[in-house]
Design a protein around this motif. Sequence first.
Motif, mmCIF file in Angstrom:
data_model
loop_
_atom_site.group_PDB
_atom_site.id
_atom_site.type_symbol
_atom_site.label_atom_id
_atom_site.label_comp_id
_atom_site.label_asym_id
_atom_site.label_seq_id
_atom_site.Cartn_x
_atom_site.Cartn_y
_atom_site.Cartn_z
ATOM 1 N N UNK A 71 0.789 -1.146 -0.009
ATOM 2 C CA UNK A 71 0.213 -0.028 -0.061
ATOM 3 C C UNK A 71 0.875 1.386 0.009
ATOM 4 N N UNK A 72 0.469 2.137 -0.961
ATOM 5 C CA UNK A 72 1.221 3.491 -0.903
ATOM 6 C C UNK A 72 0.187 4.432 -0.648
ATOM 7 N N UNK A 73 0.518 5.397 0.327
ATOM 8 C CA UNK A 73 -0.839 6.328 0.669
ATOM 9 C C UNK A 73 -0.019 7.617 0.816
ATOM 10 N N UNK A 74 -0.895 8.774 0.379
ATOM 11 C CA UNK A 74 -0.805 9.931 0.424
ATOM 12 C C UNK A 74 -2.001 10.816 0.475
ATOM 13 N N UNK A 75 -1.959 11.925 0.314
ATOM 14 C CA UNK A 75 -3.273 12.943 0.468
ATOM 15 C C UNK A 75 -3.564 13.031 -0.962
ATOM 16 N N UNK A 76 -2.637 13.046 -1.946
ATOM 17 C CA UNK A 76 -2.756 13.228 -3.311
ATOM 18 C C UNK A 76 -2.879 11.880 -4.140
ATOM 19 N N UNK A 77 -2.673 10.787 -3.621
ATOM 20 C CA UNK A 77 -2.653 9.409 -4.286
ATOM 21 C C UNK A 77 -2.304 8.300 -3.326
ATOM 22 N N UNK A 78 -3.387 7.204 -3.309
ATOM 23 C CA UNK A 78 -3.270 6.218 -2.301
ATOM 24 C C UNK A 78 -3.889 4.906 -3.305
ATOM 25 N N UNK A 79 -3.026 3.983 -3.207
ATOM 26 C CA UNK A 79 -3.503 2.799 -3.770
ATOM 27 C C UNK A 79 -2.801 1.244 -2.965
#
Length: 381
Positions: A71-79
């Motif tokens: 999982x990669x998470x940030x306020x602009x892109x998460x997936x």
Amino acid sequence: MKTKYDYIILGAGASGLMLAYRMSNDSYFDDKSILIIDKEKDKGNDRTWCYWEEGNGEWDDLSARSWTKVFFGSHSFSKTIPIEPYSYKLIKSEQFYKTLWKRIESKPNFTFVQDSVDSFTELKNVVHVITGKANYFGLKLFNSSLNPVVYNLQDKYPLIHQHFVGWYVRTKEDSFDSSTATFMDFTVSQKGNTRFMYVLPMDKKTALFEYTLFSKNLLDNSEYEREIVRYLRDKNIMDYEIVEKEMGNIPMTSFKFSNLNSEHILNIGTAGGWTKASTGYTFKNTSEKTKQLIEFLKQESDLTKFHKKSKFSFYDLIFLDVLANHNAEGAGIFSSMFKKADIRTIFKFLDEDSSLLEDLKIVRAVPPKRFLQAFLKRLFK
């Protein structure tokens, strides 16, 4: 006591022990005397090593856990990203050390001395090692003891730190998705730095939560732990026990550690620049480098010839220039890369196994302004 050896290895951590292990498995070294010096032998679970790998690998029997999704998470892109045919693998150091020592200790040409090293000096055809208790001489010396002074007292190459505190937590109820490792979660407050949470679920009730920064300055221990508590609370994980803690600080620098090598002395591991400068990953690179070193020693005697230049050193330098000078923009840079580039291309690039076309795909995936500025500054410096 014997004081003269063919090879002396300073440090019995990952790189020193892995080199000794490979020597113990190769008959070429059966008639060579090998001394390992470290102030402690039983290091316990002092490290958690992770790496991605395609298919089966050499260390699979020692892997405590692996994942085929991250999982990669940030306020602009998460997936949540499937990574097959790769898997992300975890090794806990205690089992690794025990397994390698068992093999090394079965070979009569290896000696271990528990002592601290005061200094080592290259003489004409031998290296002189002074410890707290004795003097030793070796035809070749492999040093894994990092001396931060060599890169702290220079300003040619950027230096930031990958520093972290991790908690293994256990809950009473099923709380974690054990099928997915959180590679980077940038939704934590950045506070002018590059900060993220790294989560490795061992099972549905146990997980490692590691609060990690890429930044110039370290924090008080209480701040790391406060952020872990906040993250757990945000995930509605309230009832848990801390079963183990770990902490670390990995230098991320393009300093030319290879310049410290000489005909009879080779720096290895982080001390040899084997840590990937732009990521802090060391284990897989050390595994490959020790393989290469074994073959090198059968053919060459001048240890300065072991290091080979590559395009990736320059890529790392530019990336670290950007992170060092614009530390608050790290989340945006990584988010753009993971959003626009295929995960397999990213892995190949970070493994320094990518083609020029694949390199260009990574270049196109990151915000261009800062990297162009850093590139031009280095080009005309």
